[in-house]
Motif scaffolding. Sequence first.
Motif, PDB file in Angstrom:
ATOM      1  N   SER A   1      -4.442  12.077  18.240  1.00  0.00           N
ATOM      2  CA  SER A   1      -3.536  13.117  18.749  1.00  0.00           C
ATOM      3  C   SER A   1      -2.077  12.790  18.453  1.00  0.00           C
ATOM      4  CB  SER A   1      -3.741  13.294  20.259  1.00  0.00           C
ATOM      5  OG  SER A   1      -3.352  12.121  20.960  1.00  0.00           O
ATOM      6  N   SER A   2      -1.779  11.509  18.192  1.00  0.00           N
ATOM      7  CA  SER A   2      -0.399  11.120  17.886  1.00  0.00           C
ATOM      8  C   SER A   2       0.013  11.505  16.476  1.00  0.00           C
ATOM      9  CB  SER A   2      -0.234   9.602  18.054  1.00  0.00           C
ATOM     10  OG  SER A   2      -0.550   9.190  19.365  1.00  0.00           O
ATOM     11  N   TYR A   3      -0.967  11.784  15.634  1.00  0.00           N
ATOM     12  CA  TYR A   3      -0.676  12.046  14.226  1.00  0.00           C
ATOM     13  C   TYR A   3      -0.230  13.483  13.949  1.00  0.00           C
ATOM     14  CZ  TYR A   3      -2.162   7.537  12.409  1.00  0.00           C
ATOM     15  OH  TYR A   3      -2.240   6.191  12.111  1.00  0.00           O
ATOM     16  N   PHE A   4      -0.293  14.340  14.932  1.00  0.00           N
ATOM     17  CA  PHE A   4       0.176  15.716  14.728  1.00  0.00           C
ATOM     18  C   PHE A   4       0.987  16.130  15.940  1.00  0.00           C
ATOM     19  CE2 PHE A   4       0.185  20.260  14.091  1.00  0.00           C
ATOM     20  CZ  PHE A   4       0.183  20.394  12.709  1.00  0.00           C
ATOM     21  N   LYS A   5       2.271  16.350  15.718  1.00  0.00           N
ATOM     22  CA  LYS A   5       3.202  16.659  16.799  1.00  0.00           C
ATOM     23  C   LYS A   5       3.950  17.952  16.494  1.00  0.00           C
ATOM     24  CE  LYS A   5       2.869  12.649  19.167  1.00  0.00           C
ATOM     25  NZ  LYS A   5       2.600  12.503  20.598  1.00  0.00           N
ATOM     26  N   ASP A   6       4.867  18.281  17.396  1.00  0.00           N
ATOM     27  CA  ASP A   6       5.727  19.443  17.213  1.00  0.00           C
ATOM     28  C   ASP A   6       6.522  19.333  15.908  1.00  0.00           C
ATOM     29  OD1 ASP A   6       7.036  21.883  18.415  1.00  0.00           O
ATOM     30  OD2 ASP A   6       8.792  20.593  18.228  1.00  0.00           O
ATOM     31  N   PHE A   7       6.824  18.117  15.516  1.00  0.00           N
ATOM     32  CA  PHE A   7       7.545  17.868  14.261  1.00  0.00           C
ATOM     33  C   PHE A   7       6.848  18.519  13.072  1.00  0.00           C
ATOM     34  CE2 PHE A   7       6.855  15.180  10.526  1.00  0.00           C
ATOM     35  CZ  PHE A   7       8.111  15.180   9.950  1.00  0.00           C
ATOM     36  N   HIS A   8       5.532  18.431  13.030  1.00  0.00           N
ATOM     37  CA  HIS A   8       4.793  18.921  11.872  1.00  0.00           C
ATOM     38  C   HIS A   8       4.872  20.447  11.777  1.00  0.00           C
ATOM     39  CE1 HIS A   8       3.096  14.890  12.488  1.00  0.00           C
ATOM     40  NE2 HIS A   8       2.932  14.886  11.180  1.00  0.00           N
TER      41      HIS A   8
ATOM     42  N   PRO B   1      12.321   6.797   6.084  1.00  0.00           N
ATOM     43  CA  PRO B   1      11.399   7.089   7.200  1.00  0.00           C
ATOM     44  C   PRO B   1      10.758   5.833   7.775  1.00  0.00           C
ATOM     45  CG  PRO B   1      11.020   8.598   5.369  1.00  0.00           C
ATOM     46  CD  PRO B   1      11.941   7.538   4.868  1.00  0.00           C
ATOM     47  N   ALA B   2      10.393   4.890   6.917  1.00  0.00           N
ATOM     48  CA  ALA B   2       9.787   3.647   7.417  1.00  0.00           C
ATOM     49  C   ALA B   2      10.786   2.861   8.256  1.00  0.00           C
ATOM     50  CB  ALA B   2       9.289   2.806   6.254  1.00  0.00           C
ATOM     51  N   THR B   3      12.052   2.850   7.847  1.00  0.00           N
ATOM     52  CA  THR B   3      13.076   2.097   8.579  1.00  0.00           C
ATOM     53  C   THR B   3      13.241   2.625   9.990  1.00  0.00           C
ATOM     54  OG1 THR B   3      14.254   1.628   6.520  1.00  0.00           O
ATOM     55  CG2 THR B   3      15.490   1.392   8.561  1.00  0.00           C
ATOM     56  N   ILE B   4      13.407   3.939  10.142  1.00  0.00           N
ATOM     57  CA  ILE B   4      13.608   4.496  11.478  1.00  0.00           C
ATOM     58  C   ILE B   4      12.346   4.359  12.314  1.00  0.00           C
ATOM     59  CG2 ILE B   4      12.975   6.869  10.828  1.00  0.00           C
ATOM     60  CD1 ILE B   4      15.724   5.825  13.306  1.00  0.00           C
ATOM     61  N   THR B   5      11.192   4.432  11.681  1.00  0.00           N
ATOM     62  CA  THR B   5       9.931   4.309  12.415  1.00  0.00           C
ATOM     63  C   THR B   5       9.737   2.894  12.939  1.00  0.00           C
ATOM     64  OG1 THR B   5       8.969   6.003  10.981  1.00  0.00           O
ATOM     65  CG2 THR B   5       7.447   4.701  12.286  1.00  0.00           C
ATOM     66  N   ILE B   6      10.139   1.903  12.166  1.00  0.00           N
ATOM     67  CA  ILE B   6      10.012   0.508  12.596  1.00  0.00           C
ATOM     68  C   ILE B   6      10.998   0.189  13.712  1.00  0.00           C
ATOM     69  CG2 ILE B   6      10.332  -1.892  11.861  1.00  0.00           C
ATOM     70  CD1 ILE B   6       9.415  -0.998   9.051  1.00  0.00           C
ATOM     71  N   LEU B   7      12.238   0.664  13.587  1.00  0.00           N
ATOM     72  CA  LEU B   7      13.302   0.241  14.492  1.00  0.00           C
ATOM     73  C   LEU B   7      13.358   1.022  15.798  1.00  0.00           C
ATOM     74  CD1 LEU B   7      16.203  -0.438  11.974  1.00  0.00           C
ATOM     75  CD2 LEU B   7      14.768  -2.092  13.143  1.00  0.00           C
TER      76      LEU B   7
ATOM     77  N   LEU C   1       0.869  -1.183   0.000  1.00  0.00           N
ATOM     78  CA  LEU C   1       0.000   0.000   0.000  1.00  0.00           C
ATOM     79  C   LEU C   1       0.901   1.227   0.000  1.00  0.00           C
ATOM     80  CD1 LEU C   1      -2.671  -0.988   2.702  1.00  0.00           C
ATOM     81  CD2 LEU C   1      -3.022  -0.872   0.233  1.00  0.00           C
ATOM     82  N   PRO C   2       0.420   2.370  -0.452  1.00  0.00           N
ATOM     83  CA  PRO C   2       1.226   3.594  -0.314  1.00  0.00           C
ATOM     84  C   PRO C   2       1.653   3.801   1.135  1.00  0.00           C
ATOM     85  CG  PRO C   2      -0.678   3.998  -1.715  1.00  0.00           C
ATOM     86  CD  PRO C   2      -0.860   2.614  -1.151  1.00  0.00           C
ATOM     87  N   LEU C   3       2.852   4.317   1.331  1.00  0.00           N
ATOM     88  CA  LEU C   3       3.402   4.450   2.682  1.00  0.00           C
ATOM     89  C   LEU C   3       2.481   5.237   3.607  1.00  0.00           C
ATOM     90  CD1 LEU C   3       7.159   5.182   1.892  1.00  0.00           C
ATOM     91  CD2 LEU C   3       6.118   3.011   2.526  1.00  0.00           C
ATOM     92  N   SER C   4       1.922   6.339   3.109  1.00  0.00           N
ATOM     93  CA  SER C   4       1.066   7.169   3.947  1.00  0.00           C
ATOM     94  C   SER C   4      -0.252   6.474   4.267  1.00  0.00           C
ATOM     95  CB  SER C   4       0.802   8.517   3.265  1.00  0.00           C
ATOM     96  OG  SER C   4       0.331   8.319   1.951  1.00  0.00           O
TER      97      SER C   4
ATOM     98  N   TRP D   1       2.945  16.136   2.126  1.00  0.00           N
ATOM     99  CA  TRP D   1       1.900  15.662   3.047  1.00  0.00           C
ATOM    100  C   TRP D   1       2.030  14.171   3.310  1.00  0.00           C
ATOM    101  CZ3 TRP D   1      -0.230  19.456   5.502  1.00  0.00           C
ATOM    102  CH2 TRP D   1      -0.432  20.684   4.881  1.00  0.00           C
ATOM    103  N   ASP D   2       2.543  13.416   2.341  1.00  0.00           N
ATOM    104  CA  ASP D   2       2.695  11.981   2.557  1.00  0.00           C
ATOM    105  C   ASP D   2       3.686  11.693   3.678  1.00  0.00           C
ATOM    106  OD1 ASP D   2       4.693  13.075   0.997  1.00  0.00           O
ATOM    107  OD2 ASP D   2       5.067  11.230  -0.123  1.00  0.00           O
ATOM    108  N   ILE D   3       4.769  12.481   3.739  1.00  0.00           N
ATOM    109  CA  ILE D   3       5.750  12.312   4.815  1.00  0.00           C
ATOM    110  C   ILE D   3       5.130  12.703   6.154  1.00  0.00           C
ATOM    111  CG2 ILE D   3       7.921  13.172   5.760  1.00  0.00           C
ATOM    112  CD1 ILE D   3       8.328  11.224   3.523  1.00  0.00           C
ATOM    113  N   ALA D   4       4.331  13.765   6.151  1.00  0.00           N
ATOM    114  CA  ALA D   4       3.682  14.197   7.397  1.00  0.00           C
ATOM    115  C   ALA D   4       2.776  13.098   7.956  1.00  0.00           C
ATOM    116  CB  ALA D   4       2.879  15.476   7.139  1.00  0.00           C
ATOM    117  N   ILE D   5       1.999  12.443   7.084  1.00  0.00           N
ATOM    118  CA  ILE D   5       1.119  11.358   7.538  1.00  0.00           C
ATOM    119  C   ILE D   5       1.944  10.143   7.944  1.00  0.00           C
ATOM    120  CG2 ILE D   5      -0.711   9.771   6.822  1.00  0.00           C
ATOM    121  CD1 ILE D   5      -1.721  11.955   4.944  1.00  0.00           C
ATOM    122  N   LEU D   6       2.993   9.836   7.174  1.00  0.00           N
ATOM    123  CA  LEU D   6       3.852   8.706   7.505  1.00  0.00           C
ATOM    124  C   LEU D   6       4.468   8.869   8.892  1.00  0.00           C
ATOM    125  CD1 LEU D   6       5.495   6.151   6.769  1.00  0.00           C
ATOM    126  CD2 LEU D   6       7.166   7.655   5.685  1.00  0.00           C
ATOM    127  N   VAL D   7       4.968  10.062   9.169  1.00  0.00           N
ATOM    128  CA  VAL D   7       5.569  10.320  10.472  1.00  0.00           C
ATOM    129  C   VAL D   7       4.516  10.217  11.573  1.00  0.00           C
ATOM    130  CG1 VAL D   7       6.721  12.066  11.865  1.00  0.00           C
ATOM    131  CG2 VAL D   7       7.400  11.728   9.496  1.00  0.00           C
TER     132      VAL D   7
END
Length: 595
Positions: free
Chosen positions: A79-86, A491-497, A53-56, A433-439
Amino acid sequence: MKPLNYVLVYRRFLLVVLCVLLLLPLPLVVRTKEAECAYVLFVVAIFWVTEALPLSVTALLPGLMFPMFGIMSSTHVASSYFKDFHLLLIGVICLATSIEKWNLHKRIALRMVMMVGVNPAWLTLGFMSSTAFLSMWLSNTSTAAMVMPIVEAVAQQIISAEAEAEATQMTYFNESAAHGLEVDETVIGQETNERKEKATPVLGSSNDAGKVSSKMETEKNRVTGIAYRSKRDHMMCKLMCLSITYSSTIGGLTTITGTSTNLIFSEHFNTRYPECRCLNFGSWFLLSFPVAVILLLLSWIWLQWLFLGFNFKEMFKCGKIKTPKEKACAEVIKQEYEKLGPIKYQEIVTLVIFVVMALLWFSRDPGFVTGWSALFSEHSGYVTDSTVALVAGILFFLIPAKKLTKTTSSGEIVAFDFSPLITWKEFQAFMPWDIAILVGGGFALADGCQASGLSTWIGSKLSPLGSLPIWLIILISSLIVTSLTEVASNPATITILFPILSPLAEAIHVNPLHILLPSTLCTSFAFLLPVANPPNAIVFSYGHLKVIDMVKAGLGVNILGVAVVMLGMFTWIESMFNLNEYPAWAPNFVNQTMP
């Protein structure tokens, strides 16, 4: 054969269905929160690695599955989907949009290359330095996409200039030989024949041309089909292409905003260890800048030696007259720079905001002196790097760039409004936006692992690794990350590990930074394959490279990257964060697991 075709056509659909069904016994049989969260983690990880599936879209699955399993409520997951990062990402993208809109990035790149010189080796280093600098502030993808057309134009001009110089030299020899034959027409026939024989290799150079032509047939551009004049020309094109993709990745290491993996790690780390307050723009730059500089220089030497050879005597020879191809190269760069015209008001304003934002990031809380964040001591920790990014981002929508005029019925031209440095439409087109949703999905996944107790369970199972030397643990984790990131997105690698490596560090009672920092830096080392990251794909599309070229060169850069990161972890990075001691801001895993 027909069923096999159906399987091939619908392979992604079948992978999704089979993955969900085959892993389903895990939560149904074990029936614990840890098992249910592990099921979600496995499904999401497989979908991210295979991109079924698409990453996002995959990143949205925790928002669906955690409430269904009772791990987290929908409100909590959302609430986890929008952080200071965004917020930080929005400010940075505003800067990047203005830089690209007004061509400031092109001016910086060309100016830096003009400063370095036109010797092929120094020219490559100039392109690598300018690309790395731009990649500190722009995305790796946009940096490579911007620089590659310039590099391709310079490379083709060098090849054509060399061909023209050789043709001129051949014409000179031909004319000299013909003149000699005319003078000696009165000489006896034997001498005439001897002179003709001597003149034949010059006049009849078709044998050499045939050899070159034969070689040209075997050396053609993979995309255009145009033959290269010589193997050296082909090697030079390969060198320049790889230097751009590698430097765009290496430059992104130096700042928190340089790559999405740095941003993801920073937000994950600050969320899991809120008491640390040791990672900010300044501290990250101090730890990663030496890594990037050393790796950039070593990569330059490696690529130069691999494709063209490294002739130190030729490189550092003083007072050398420029060759025709070096003059042509300098002329191309000069022409490209002159096309930009004089620096514009919009470029100056963008540059000023860029410099001010960088200075505010560095001086907010540098660590060795009191930063300006002390002005808000009553609300400690409230002002972050995202605050600075938002202030700068809003200025881009506020500061006028040019007047908007219209013609009245009487024919008079009048101003009725102004256009800002960037518009919201331009920002939207540039915002990933895809990276924002992925994160956001990664944050939700990490929160679910924490809430379900899966992180603690993983840590308890990994605690026996504490008997290994710390350098070996770092090396193993770095090699695993470097290998995984070649086939999965960074991004997927760091998110998984991250949810796995954090409990590991806590379980073996090692400073989490000791394992997380090198793993995060190594996540960017996707140098082997064209599909490993977008910059690789961009340079590969120009047709000069084969997959084996990227594997051969990338393997060396990967090894150099891991070695430099290991060096940094046990020298300047270790002293910066006092990594030899288990910090008070990290949870005491022993106390957590005691009854």
